[in-house]
Design a protein around this motif. Structure first.
Motif, PDB file in Angstrom:
ATOM      1  N   MET A   1      -2.008 -12.040 -14.711  1.00  0.00           N
ATOM      2  CA  MET A   1      -1.493 -12.970 -15.849  1.00  0.00           C
ATOM      3  C   MET A   1      -2.023 -13.923 -16.011  1.00  0.00           C
ATOM      4  N   SER A   2      -2.762 -14.342 -17.269  1.00  0.00           N
ATOM      5  CA  SER A   2      -3.648 -15.602 -17.408  1.00  0.00           C
ATOM      6  C   SER A   2      -2.552 -16.569 -17.552  1.00  0.00           C
ATOM      7  N   ALA A   3      -3.050 -17.828 -17.052  1.00  0.00           N
ATOM      8  CA  ALA A   3      -2.037 -19.080 -17.214  1.00  0.00           C
ATOM      9  C   ALA A   3      -2.089 -19.705 -18.577  1.00  0.00           C
ATOM     10  N   LEU A   4      -3.242 -18.949 -19.587  1.00  0.00           N
ATOM     11  CA  LEU A   4      -3.170 -19.321 -20.977  1.00  0.00           C
ATOM     12  C   LEU A   4      -2.095 -18.271 -21.781  1.00  0.00           C
ATOM     13  N   GLU A   5      -1.885 -17.347 -21.433  1.00  0.00           N
ATOM     14  CA  GLU A   5      -1.158 -16.439 -22.002  1.00  0.00           C
ATOM     15  C   GLU A   5       0.165 -17.089 -22.701  1.00  0.00           C
ATOM     16  N   LEU A   6       0.419 -16.657 -23.747  1.00  0.00           N
ATOM     17  CA  LEU A   6       1.584 -17.140 -24.434  1.00  0.00           C
ATOM     18  C   LEU A   6       2.868 -16.169 -24.010  1.00  0.00           C
ATOM     19  N   ASN A   7       3.656 -16.768 -23.119  1.00  0.00           N
ATOM     20  CA  ASN A   7       4.793 -16.022 -22.632  1.00  0.00           C
ATOM     21  C   ASN A   7       5.856 -17.173 -22.193  1.00  0.00           C
ATOM     22  N   GLY A   8       6.882 -16.590 -22.041  1.00  0.00           N
ATOM     23  CA  GLY A   8       8.012 -17.285 -21.464  1.00  0.00           C
ATOM     24  C   GLY A   8       7.686 -18.173 -20.004  1.00  0.00           C
ATOM     25  N   GLU A   9       7.282 -17.200 -19.151  1.00  0.00           N
ATOM     26  CA  GLU A   9       6.864 -17.834 -17.802  1.00  0.00           C
ATOM     27  C   GLU A   9       5.989 -18.989 -17.788  1.00  0.00           C
ATOM     28  N   ASN A  10       4.693 -18.659 -18.450  1.00  0.00           N
ATOM     29  CA  ASN A  10       3.838 -19.593 -18.582  1.00  0.00           C
ATOM     30  C   ASN A  10       4.435 -21.198 -19.161  1.00  0.00           C
ATOM     31  N   LEU A  11       5.043 -20.681 -20.214  1.00  0.00           N
ATOM     32  CA  LEU A  11       5.496 -22.050 -20.967  1.00  0.00           C
ATOM     33  C   LEU A  11       6.492 -22.826 -20.262  1.00  0.00           C
ATOM     34  N   TYR A  12       7.270 -22.284 -19.507  1.00  0.00           N
ATOM     35  CA  TYR A  12       8.242 -22.856 -18.576  1.00  0.00           C
ATOM     36  C   TYR A  12       7.553 -23.471 -17.382  1.00  0.00           C
ATOM     37  N   ARG A  13       6.660 -22.934 -16.760  1.00  0.00           N
ATOM     38  CA  ARG A  13       6.070 -23.377 -15.692  1.00  0.00           C
ATOM     39  C   ARG A  13       5.113 -24.778 -15.804  1.00  0.00           C
ATOM     40  N   ASP A  14       4.052 -24.253 -17.095  1.00  0.00           N
ATOM     41  CA  ASP A  14       3.548 -25.448 -17.624  1.00  0.00           C
ATOM     42  C   ASP A  14       3.006 -25.056 -18.993  1.00  0.00           C
ATOM     43  N   PRO A  15       3.318 -25.809 -20.051  1.00  0.00           N
ATOM     44  CA  PRO A  15       3.183 -25.197 -21.296  1.00  0.00           C
ATOM     45  C   PRO A  15       1.652 -25.879 -22.085  1.00  0.00           C
ATOM     46  N   TYR A  16       1.104 -26.723 -21.237  1.00  0.00           N
ATOM     47  CA  TYR A  16       0.128 -27.563 -21.555  1.00  0.00           C
ATOM     48  C   TYR A  16      -1.162 -26.728 -21.920  1.00  0.00           C
ATOM     49  N   PHE A  31       5.496 -16.559 -31.737  1.00  0.00           N
ATOM     50  CA  PHE A  31       5.799 -16.292 -30.373  1.00  0.00           C
ATOM     51  C   PHE A  31       7.114 -15.076 -30.252  1.00  0.00           C
ATOM     52  N   GLU A  32       6.911 -13.950 -29.776  1.00  0.00           N
ATOM     53  CA  GLU A  32       7.716 -12.975 -29.699  1.00  0.00           C
ATOM     54  C   GLU A  32       9.152 -13.302 -28.969  1.00  0.00           C
ATOM     55  N   GLY A  33       8.962 -14.232 -27.828  1.00  0.00           N
ATOM     56  CA  GLY A  33       9.919 -14.506 -26.976  1.00  0.00           C
ATOM     57  C   GLY A  33      11.079 -15.134 -27.693  1.00  0.00           C
ATOM     58  N   THR A  34      10.885 -15.812 -28.709  1.00  0.00           N
ATOM     59  CA  THR A  34      11.968 -16.624 -29.486  1.00  0.00           C
ATOM     60  C   THR A  34      11.883 -16.270 -31.006  1.00  0.00           C
ATOM     61  N   HIS A  35      11.152 -15.384 -31.310  1.00  0.00           N
ATOM     62  CA  HIS A  35      10.761 -14.958 -32.812  1.00  0.00           C
ATOM     63  C   HIS A  35      10.565 -16.150 -33.601  1.00  0.00           C
ATOM     64  N   GLU A  36       9.585 -16.987 -33.138  1.00  0.00           N
ATOM     65  CA  GLU A  36       9.647 -18.252 -34.120  1.00  0.00           C
ATOM     66  C   GLU A  36       7.825 -18.451 -34.175  1.00  0.00           C
ATOM     67  N   TYR A  37       7.476 -19.202 -35.288  1.00  0.00           N
ATOM     68  CA  TYR A  37       6.126 -19.543 -35.304  1.00  0.00           C
ATOM     69  C   TYR A  37       5.992 -20.937 -34.659  1.00  0.00           C
TER      70      TYR A  37
END
Length: 394
Positions: A1-16, A31-37
């Motif tokens: 999994m790329s560290a740049l991929e938009l998913n909950g795990e990457n955002l929680y670990r380091d979103p920047y 973002f499908e994880g939270t159903h928001e833009y």
């Protein structure tokens, strides 16, 4: 999994790193994880945040805020009801009011914490110092004077984890429900107390603020808003101070500047910490009609997240934005949100955090990082340095 991929795990670990890619490639991304833009560029965030008619507060029962705090709350309200509620919340939190009591509120708590900590010579400054200062001071402001620090810390950690539970982990929900049951019970008792005998606590102001004399809001009316205050208020000042302290200790030249003159530089360092790692990284909105933002069509009724944490690191707004630099040219950041929902506690947070940083650099000689382990941070909707290993000359 790329560290740049938009998913909950990457955002929680380091979103920047994710935010940097989004700003370049998809500044408004669903973002499908939270159903928001997610809106990630500074100017777009400011545009959305300034247009409360088109991008109003979200009261959707499907949002994580509804599960954690309940609806309606001060963040989901608008119009006259919101204005009157804010009168109560803001009554004792104006800059003028804060200046009158912040020293007496904060300095004794900081003194006690540092008196206990200083002889040890090492600590996780987040868990051992900044969080206890924050929860004790804000807990007292709310009226939770008899609630232990450890309980208050657990409450905001459980609520923050619930807001970011994109993976729907049942253990996170169980932890959250335990915390919410305690909060409901303790706030219920506090509510009964202030209804019977009005006082200067924040709960008392929220119960009566903006209402005719003799009238009070019901417990179910104020409970969701008090949970917003608990989540944001208990953790934000402490995590903002910890984030700023981490930025300083990771840049020893800047740390020495503060150590040489803490009263002169602490506020500037605190504010740069707010920009560098926004403690509250996202604020939700909902579209009133179809709209286009940064070339992306967003249908009416959609959830939109203004990602202040990303905006604060937009290179089109801030030079070398990933670097903590308290001497950078001062430009307003977005960490306190947007009016009419601009953070009520901004003056108190800044004043508390400044006092905490001043005293830390005054009373912990030769303060520096403990090289035996790394600085650690987590979260994206709420983000803070969770492990700030430091040593000093005891």
């Amino acid at each position: 999994m790329s560290a740049l991929e938009l998913n909950g795990e990457n955002l929680y670990r380091d979103p920047y790193p994710v935010y940097a890619r989004l700003r370049e490639e998809a500044p408004v991304a669903f973002f499908e994880g939270t159903h928001e833009y997610l809106v990630t560029r500074f100017e777009d965030c400011r545009t959305v945040g300034a247009n409360d008619r088109m991008f109003g507060p979200s009261g959707s029962p499907d949002r994580p805020e509804a599960r954690v705090m309940g609806m309606p709350n001060v963040l989901s309200m608008t119009g006259e009801d919101h204005r009157l509620l804010r009168l109560g919340i803001d009554e004792n939190l104006t800059l003028e009011q804060v200046r009158g009591y912040v020293e007496a509120l904060t300095r004794p708590v900081v003194d006690r914490c540092l008196a206990e900590l200083a002889p040890r010579g090492s600590a996780n400054l987040t868990a051992d110092l900044f969080e206890p200062i924050s929860v004790r001071c804000i807990g007292d402001v709310i009226g939770l004077t008899d609630t232990a620090n450890e309980t208050l810390v657990e409450w905001f950690h459980a609520m923050s984890a619930g807001l970011q539970n994109v993976g729907d982990d049942p253990a996170v929900w169980e932890r959250l429900d335990r915390a919410l049951a305690e909060i409901d019970a303790q706030l219920g008792a506090l509510y009964e107390r202030v209804v019977a005998r009005p006082d200067h606590t924040l709960m008392s102001h929220v119960v009566r603020g903006g209402l005719p004399d003799g009238e009070v809001r019901g417990f179910d009316e104020v409970l969701p808003t008090m949970k917003v205050i608990i989540l944001g208020g208990l953790q934000e000042p402490g995590h903002a101070a910890a984030n700023a302290c981490a930025g300083l200790l990771l840049n020893p030249d800047q740390a020495r500047v503060v150590a040489d003159a803490p009263k002169e530089h602490a506020l500037r360092a605190f504010d740069e910490g707010l920009r560098w790692i926004a403690p509250i990284g996202v604020t939700p909105r909902v579209t009133a009609e179809d709209v286009v933002v940064a070339g992306t069509s967003i249908p009416a009724g959609s959830s939109v997240a203004i990602v202040m944490a990303s905006a604060n690191r937009d290179p089109n707004r801030f030079e070398n934005p990933d670097r903590f630099d308290m001497s950078r040219k001062k430009r307003p950041h977005l960490s306190f949100g947007f009016r009419p929902h601009f953070c009520s506690g901004h003056a108190l947070s800044r004043a508390m955090g400044t006092i905490a940083l001043e005293e830390v650099f005054l009373r912990l000689p030769n303060l520096r990082l403990d090289d035996s382990r790394e600085v650690a941070a987590k979260g994206w909707r709420f983000r803070g340095v969770t492990d700030l290993p430091a040593v000093w000359d005891a």
